[in-house]
Design an enzyme around this catalytic site. Structure first.
Site, PDB file in Angstrom:
ATOM      1  N   ASP A  62      71.272  91.126  49.154  1.00  0.00           N
ATOM      2  CA  ASP A  62      70.486  89.946  49.497  1.00  0.00           C
ATOM      3  C   ASP A  62      69.049  90.430  49.603  1.00  0.00           C
ATOM      4  O   ASP A  62      68.688  91.138  50.559  1.00  0.00           O
ATOM      5  CB  ASP A  62      70.964  89.359  50.827  1.00  0.00           C
ATOM      6  CG  ASP A  62      70.105  88.196  51.305  1.00  0.00           C
ATOM      7  OD1 ASP A  62      69.065  87.896  50.684  1.00  0.00           O
ATOM      8  OD2 ASP A  62      70.456  87.598  52.350  1.00  0.00           O
ATOM      9  N   ASN A  89      63.728  91.830  39.869  1.00  0.00           N
ATOM     10  CA  ASN A  89      63.867  90.654  39.004  1.00  0.00           C
ATOM     11  C   ASN A  89      64.310  89.395  39.746  1.00  0.00           C
ATOM     12  O   ASN A  89      64.011  88.288  39.297  1.00  0.00           O
ATOM     13  CB  ASN A  89      64.871  90.970  37.889  1.00  0.00           C
ATOM     14  CG  ASN A  89      65.333  89.742  37.155  1.00  0.00           C
ATOM     15  OD1 ASN A  89      64.569  89.115  36.409  1.00  0.00           O
ATOM     16  ND2 ASN A  89      66.589  89.349  37.380  1.00  0.00           N
ATOM     17  N   TYR A 158      55.998  77.889  43.187  1.00  0.00           N
ATOM     18  CA  TYR A 158      56.553  78.965  42.359  1.00  0.00           C
ATOM     19  C   TYR A 158      55.422  79.781  41.745  1.00  0.00           C
ATOM     20  O   TYR A 158      55.446  81.021  41.770  1.00  0.00           O
ATOM     21  CB  TYR A 158      57.435  78.369  41.268  1.00  0.00           C
ATOM     22  CG  TYR A 158      58.024  79.396  40.324  1.00  0.00           C
ATOM     23  CD1 TYR A 158      59.054  80.236  40.737  1.00  0.00           C
ATOM     24  CD2 TYR A 158      57.553  79.525  39.018  1.00  0.00           C
ATOM     25  CE1 TYR A 158      59.595  81.184  39.866  1.00  0.00           C
ATOM     26  CE2 TYR A 158      58.094  80.458  38.141  1.00  0.00           C
ATOM     27  CZ  TYR A 158      59.114  81.286  38.571  1.00  0.00           C
ATOM     28  OH  TYR A 158      59.638  82.211  37.719  1.00  0.00           O
ATOM     29  N   LYS A 162      54.536  83.809  42.338  1.00  0.00           N
ATOM     30  CA  LYS A 162      54.442  84.790  41.249  1.00  0.00           C
ATOM     31  C   LYS A 162      53.042  85.408  41.175  1.00  0.00           C
ATOM     32  O   LYS A 162      52.886  86.559  40.748  1.00  0.00           O
ATOM     33  CB  LYS A 162      54.841  84.142  39.922  1.00  0.00           C
ATOM     34  CG  LYS A 162      56.326  83.790  39.857  1.00  0.00           C
ATOM     35  CD  LYS A 162      57.214  85.001  40.096  1.00  0.00           C
ATOM     36  CE  LYS A 162      58.677  84.715  39.900  1.00  0.00           C
ATOM     37  NZ  LYS A 162      59.531  85.917  40.032  1.00  0.00           N
TER      38      LYS A 162
END
Length: 264
Positions: A62, A89, A158, A162
């Site tokens: 996790d 990833n 999002y 990133k």
């Protein structure tokens, strides 16, 4: 050994049980690395590890949990006899218009995409630095997104997470260098891949009324991409192998776009 040959090296890939992570695991294994897949999907991850063959493995992870990271890093070293490569990833994307943000979706992306990446760097450094359980330096490859470099509707948070991955990468590379860890840290900006996450985004932006259909949304992405197509899993996976290899020995603290020019 060629510069792209990873024979004798050991890699851990988070979110490796499916999608881009699965493709990265296969590419690293083809290049000669021994790979441990790390994921919360135990059955799927273990089955994938079996398909990679002897010398590869699976660990439950996790990425939002510090203790889980410590256990996974230790298990990877035990299974592989060392750790030279970490691919951060694992990630999630929750589409939403800013006017309709759900705090729970925001927290989930922050925890997986930002905290998960930061914890991965932490435990890679502790494992790979001199005196660590592996102790021979290595390479950390963080997966950002073309979303960090463009303004596309419905993915504001999002995109922000990133962009944070990019900043984490650059500071981590500097810390590693200043402290003599011997760990290179880079990130990739993948373009949109027609996998489960990519299809989900296309469906979401159509549902939100931003495009007439998922197909129209995909067409808009292609139109913005000079290479004239979506990314393929192999495009991203091959770039991971490059950054992990001796061909990238002097590439450090960098963000590599693998987006067909979309984010230029």
């Amino acid at each position: 050994m060629t510069h792209m040959d990873l024979t004798g090296r050991s890699a851990l890939v988070t979110g490796g049980a499916q999608g881009l992570g699965e493709g990265m695991a296969h590419a690293l294994a083809r290049a000669g690395a021994r790979v441990v897949i790390a994921d919360i999907q135990d059955d799927r991850g273990a089955k994938l590890a079996e398909t990679l063959g002897t010398g590869h493995g699976f660990v439950h992870l996790d990425v939002t949990d510090d203790a889980s990271w410590a256990a996974a890093a230790a298990a990877a070293v035990e299974q592989l006899g060392g750790l030279d490569i970490l691919v951060n990833n694992a990630g999630v994307e929750v589409s939403s218009l800013l006017a309709d943000l759900d705090p729970e979706g925001v927290r989930k992306m922050l925890e997986v995409n930002v905290l998960g990446t930061a914890l991965g760097i932490k435990h890679a450094f502790r494992t790979m630095r001199p005196g660590g359980a592996a102790g021979n330096g290595g390479s950390v490859i963080n997966i950002a997104s073309v979303a960090a470099t463009i303004a596309f509707p419905a993915i504001a948070v999002y995109s922000a997470t990133k962009s944070a991955v990019d900043r984490l990468t650059r500071v981590a590379a500097m810390e590693s260098g200043k402290l003599g860890y011997g760990v290179r840290v880079n990130c990739l900006y993948p373009g949109l891949v027609p996998n489960e996450m990519g299809a989900g985004l296309a469906n979401d932006v159509a549902r939100l009324g931003l495009f007439g259909s998922p197909e129209e949304a995909v067409g808009a992405v292609v139109e913005l991409t000079p290479s004239g197509r979506l990314a393929a899993t192999e495009d991203i996976a091959n770039a991971v192998v490059f950054l992990a290899s001796d061909s990238a020995a002097f590439v450090n603290g960098a963000g590599l776009p693998v987006d067909g020019g979309m984010g230029m």
